[in-house]
Design an enzyme around this catalytic site. Structure first.
Site, short mmCIF file in Angstrom:
data_model
loop_
_atom_site.label_atom_id
_atom_site.label_comp_id
_atom_site.label_asym_id
_atom_site.label_seq_id
_atom_site.Cartn_x
_atom_site.Cartn_y
_atom_site.Cartn_z
N LYS A 97 0.81 -1.22 0.00
CA LYS A 97 0.00 0.00 0.00
C LYS A 97 0.84 1.27 0.00
CE LYS A 97 -4.48 -1.53 1.17
NZ LYS A 97 -4.36 -2.93 1.63
N GLU A 119 -9.79 6.72 3.06
CA GLU A 119 -10.72 5.75 3.65
C GLU A 119 -9.89 4.54 4.05
OE1 GLU A 119 -10.10 5.89 0.44
OE2 GLU A 119 -9.55 3.78 0.12
N SER A 386 1.66 -9.74 -1.03
CA SER A 386 1.28 -8.32 -0.90
C SER A 386 1.57 -7.73 0.47
CB SER A 386 -0.20 -8.15 -1.26
OG SER A 386 -1.01 -9.02 -0.49
C1 LIG Z 1 -5.24 -3.98 1.28
C2 LIG Z 1 -4.53 -5.23 1.01
C3 LIG Z 1 -4.88 -6.07 -0.06
C4 LIG Z 1 -6.04 -5.83 -0.97
O1 LIG Z 1 -5.99 -4.66 -1.71
P1 LIG Z 1 -5.71 -4.64 -3.28
O2 LIG Z 1 -5.99 -3.24 -3.66
O3 LIG Z 1 -6.63 -5.62 -3.92
O4 LIG Z 1 -4.30 -5.02 -3.48
C5 LIG Z 1 -4.11 -7.21 -0.28
N1 LIG Z 1 -3.08 -7.52 0.53
C6 LIG Z 1 -2.73 -6.75 1.56
C7 LIG Z 1 -1.57 -7.16 2.42
C8 LIG Z 1 -3.43 -5.57 1.86
O5 LIG Z 1 -3.07 -4.81 2.90
#
Ligand SMILES: *Cc1c(COP(=O)(O)O)cnc(C)c1O
Length: 402
Positions: A97, A119, A386
């Site tokens: 993020k 948000e 992610s």
């Molecule tokens: C917020 C988040 C997501 C989902 O958000 P996307 O916009 O679909 O990437 C996925 N993995 C993690 C670790 C997150 O914090």
């Protein structure tokens, strides 16, 4: 590798933000001037080397980029494929993020805005926004559903510690979708000095394009890293999908490669047949939410349904418009993974590699075990890790009897 600049792709939206029939700018008239201002400003810096030199400085010195592309040898051996993890979990604040909030923060500063709003659902995007606001000397207000404020005490405290003000939103289901409604409402009356930092590749144009461009650094690096390690492209690239930003970032530089299959994983929750899931593409219908037309979980009368996922980051009834477009065009394959499968993968990766993934990322990992063995034998697979699982420890402790 510290020379990232976005690239125009075949799936870029038209000048008004349409990805085929999806996307657009469905907002109150009073918000149009702010979006048009942002659109024009972003167009002026999208390929500007000076702007991106500044971004790359923060990517490298503050976020910790490039993130490693790690060959997960044990799970590779177990499934008979070559699995590479793109380690976005190692970024500052623990997920992808921050790639996005850094760039939106720099845009805010260059546009002369002194305040940012955001948000947040579980608080991950709120924390990433509060972080860059502290870094850049911007005032920060975060909108969060009252239910989430109660569930995510620690992230609320973290945002306050970083100097942000947190608004508990009491309308609707008191979760992410209501927080986003309130953030948009606030922006309508404060757009002159306030920049709205959206956390995923969704919302009115130009946000879906901007966020994909900003997260595109993920596949820009991963492609170069895999080519360096193996002299070849991957066969599959897998990422989980909430609003779709880590997935678009992970897919961007691979979609136009005909030998690479990109696979997006939605939240299957209790199972698609249970009605409790976050699979907007699989079971939603096109509709309008948060300023865009895209697939959306809704009742027959068009009321938004509540999503469900064990991972707060995938618990969203909508999805960014580019994914709807890519699905209808057959460019990307989409599937889903249940809560139970994700938890199993959460334990699997922790024990096999010593890497505790976020619940969200565990959905992408779980898919490795759902793919038929003959489909993956000997193939090279990149998975977007992610985020890290530290934020999920309390929930995991309640779910797992260890
Ligand atoms: C917020 C988040 C997501 C989902 O958000 P996307 O916009 O679909 O990437 C996925 N993995 C993690 C670790 C997150 O914090």
């Amino acid at each position: 590798m510290n020379d990232y600049i976005p690239q125009a792709f075949a799936s870029d939206p038209d000048a008004r933000g349409h990805f085929g029939k999806f996307g657009g700018r469905f907002v109150p008239e009073t918000l149009m001037p702010a979006l048009i201002e942002l659109d024009a400003y972003y167009a002026s810096v999208r390929f500007d080397p000076d702007f991106w030199a500044e971004v790359n400085y923060y990517f490298m010195e503050y976020v910790g980029r490039p993130s490693p592309l790690y060959k997960a040898q044990h799970i590779s051996d177990e499934i008979g494929a070559e699995v590479y993890l793109k380690r976005e979990d190692l970024n500052h604040t623990g997920a992808h993020k921050i790639n996005n909030t850094i760039v939106q923060g720099l845009l805010a500063k260059r546009m002369g805005k002194t305040k940012v709003i955001a948000e947040t659902g579980a608080g991950q995007h709120g924390v990433a926004t509060a972080t860059i606001a502290a870094l850049m000397g911007l005032e920060c207000e975060v909108f969060m559903g009252e239910k989430d404020v109660q569930r995510q005490e620690l992230n609320v405290f973290r945002m306050k510690l970083l100097g942000a003000k947190v608004h508990a939103v009491t309308s609707g289901s008191r979760t992410l979708k209501d927080a986003m409604n309130d953030a948009i409402r606030h922006w309508v009356t404060h757009a002159r000095d306030t920049f709205y930092i959206i956390g995923t590749a969704a919302g009115p144009h130009p946000y879906p394009l901007m966020v994909r461009d900003f997260q595109g650094v993920i596949s820009y690096e991963a492609k170069a890293q895999l080519l360096e390690k193996t002299k070849s492209l991957p066969d599959y690239v897998i990422a989980c999908i909430g609003g779709g930003s880590n997935a678009l970032g992970m897919f961007a530089h691979f979609i136009e490669e005909s030998s690479v299959q990109c696979i997006g994983i939605e939240a299957g929750g209790h199972g698609l047949e249970s009605g409790k899931h976050g699979a907007s593409l699989a079971l939603g219908k096109p509709g309008i939410l948060h300023g865009q037309l895209s697939y959306l979980l809704q009742h027959d009368e068009g009321q938004i349904s509540e999503a469900h996922s064990i991972s707060a980051g995938l618990d969203y009834p909508g999805i960014g418009p580019e994914h709807s477009y890519l699905m209808e065009g057959g460019k990307v394959v989409y599937d889903s993974v249940t809560d139970e499968e994700a938890i199993e993968a959460f334990v699997w990766l922790s024990r096999a590699e010593g890497i505790v993934p976020a619940f969200e990322s565990a959905h992408a990992i779980a898919y490795l075990k759902k793919m038929p063995p003959e489909m993956i034998k000997g193939k090279k697979i990149i998975v977007s890790l992610s985020g890290r699982g530290d934020k999920d420890m309390i929930q995991a402790m309640e779910l797992l009897k260890l």
